[in-house]
Design a protein around this motif. Sequence first.
Motif, short mmCIF file in Angstrom:
data_model
loop_
_atom_site.label_atom_id
_atom_site.label_comp_id
_atom_site.label_asym_id
_atom_site.label_seq_id
_atom_site.Cartn_x
_atom_site.Cartn_y
_atom_site.Cartn_z
N TRP A 29 0.84 -1.20 0.00
CA TRP A 29 0.00 0.00 0.00
C TRP A 29 0.87 1.25 0.00
O TRP A 29 0.59 2.20 -0.70
CB TRP A 29 -0.93 -0.01 1.20
CG TRP A 29 -1.96 1.07 1.18
CD1 TRP A 29 -3.07 1.14 0.39
CD2 TRP A 29 -1.95 2.26 1.98
NE1 TRP A 29 -3.77 2.28 0.64
CE2 TRP A 29 -3.11 3.00 1.61
CE3 TRP A 29 -1.11 2.77 2.96
CZ2 TRP A 29 -3.43 4.21 2.19
CZ3 TRP A 29 -1.43 3.99 3.53
CH2 TRP A 29 -2.58 4.69 3.14
N LYS A 100 3.74 -0.67 4.31
CA LYS A 100 2.41 -1.03 4.80
C LYS A 100 1.71 -1.82 3.70
O LYS A 100 1.78 -1.47 2.53
CB LYS A 100 1.61 0.23 5.13
CG LYS A 100 2.24 1.10 6.20
CD LYS A 100 1.43 2.39 6.42
CE LYS A 100 0.09 2.16 7.03
NZ LYS A 100 -0.57 3.40 7.45
N THR A 101 0.99 -2.86 4.10
CA THR A 101 0.26 -3.67 3.13
C THR A 101 -1.19 -3.23 2.98
O THR A 101 -1.89 -3.70 2.08
CB THR A 101 0.31 -5.16 3.51
OG1 THR A 101 -0.18 -5.30 4.84
CG2 THR A 101 1.75 -5.67 3.45
N SER A 102 -1.64 -2.32 3.85
CA SER A 102 -2.98 -1.75 3.73
C SER A 102 -2.99 -0.42 4.45
O SER A 102 -2.04 -0.07 5.16
CB SER A 102 -4.02 -2.70 4.32
OG SER A 102 -3.90 -2.75 5.73
N TYR A 104 -4.68 0.41 6.96
CA TYR A 104 -4.84 0.28 8.42
C TYR A 104 -3.74 -0.54 9.07
O TYR A 104 -3.74 -0.74 10.28
CB TYR A 104 -6.20 -0.33 8.76
CG TYR A 104 -6.51 -1.61 8.02
CD1 TYR A 104 -7.29 -1.59 6.88
CD2 TYR A 104 -6.01 -2.83 8.47
CE1 TYR A 104 -7.57 -2.76 6.19
CE2 TYR A 104 -6.28 -4.00 7.79
CZ TYR A 104 -7.06 -3.95 6.65
OH TYR A 104 -7.34 -5.10 5.96
N SER A 105 -2.79 -1.03 8.29
CA SER A 105 -1.69 -1.80 8.88
C SER A 105 -0.59 -0.84 9.32
O SER A 105 -0.57 0.33 8.95
CB SER A 105 -1.13 -2.81 7.88
OG SER A 105 -0.50 -2.15 6.79
N THR A 106 0.31 -1.36 10.13
CA THR A 106 1.47 -0.58 10.55
C THR A 106 2.64 -0.89 9.62
O THR A 106 2.63 -1.89 8.89
CB THR A 106 1.87 -0.92 12.00
OG1 THR A 106 2.14 -2.33 12.07
CG2 THR A 106 0.74 -0.59 12.96
N TYR A 107 3.64 -0.04 9.66
CA TYR A 107 4.84 -0.30 8.86
C TYR A 107 5.57 -1.51 9.42
O TYR A 107 5.76 -1.63 10.63
CB TYR A 107 5.77 0.91 8.87
CG TYR A 107 5.38 1.99 7.90
CD1 TYR A 107 4.63 3.09 8.32
CD2 TYR A 107 5.75 1.91 6.56
CE1 TYR A 107 4.26 4.08 7.42
CE2 TYR A 107 5.39 2.89 5.66
CZ TYR A 107 4.64 3.97 6.09
OH TYR A 107 4.28 4.94 5.20
N GLN A 108 5.97 -2.40 8.55
CA GLN A 108 6.80 -3.55 8.91
C GLN A 108 7.98 -3.62 7.96
O GLN A 108 7.92 -3.14 6.83
CB GLN A 108 5.99 -4.85 8.84
CG GLN A 108 4.92 -4.97 9.91
CD GLN A 108 4.26 -6.34 9.90
OE1 GLN A 108 3.99 -6.91 8.85
NE2 GLN A 108 4.02 -6.88 11.08
#
Length: 121
Positions: A29, A100-102, A104-108
């Motif tokens: 994302w 981020k993969t979406s 609403y996700s957090t950075y990983q």
Amino acid sequence: QVRLVESGGGLGQPGGSLRLSCAASGSIWRIGVMDWNRQAQGNDKELVAQITSDGATTYADAVKGRFAISRDNAKTTIYLQMDSLKPEDTAVYSCAADLKTSSYSTYQTYWGQGTQVTVSS
């Protein structure tokens, strides 16, 4: 699923040049910071160069003035131009990306598998 794939490693001559690429793909994302790291045999992994989404760069002292990190306009691929190579640059080079993969996700942090760079005459 996210993938980071490095390419461009191999054998380089002392004083010569190599160019590495790292392409991120998959369910992305937004990508933030991307960087190149290296690990020589028997040593800890070290940060080589980093680039933000705005294009700001930082370098390890050992490569300043010799290496240049850049990013494509889509911000999903980074490059490492390595000039004036030295034998001590020999290592496995890996790229990493904070993403981020979406919405609403957090950075990983995701890592590539690495590519071997060997500098030898």
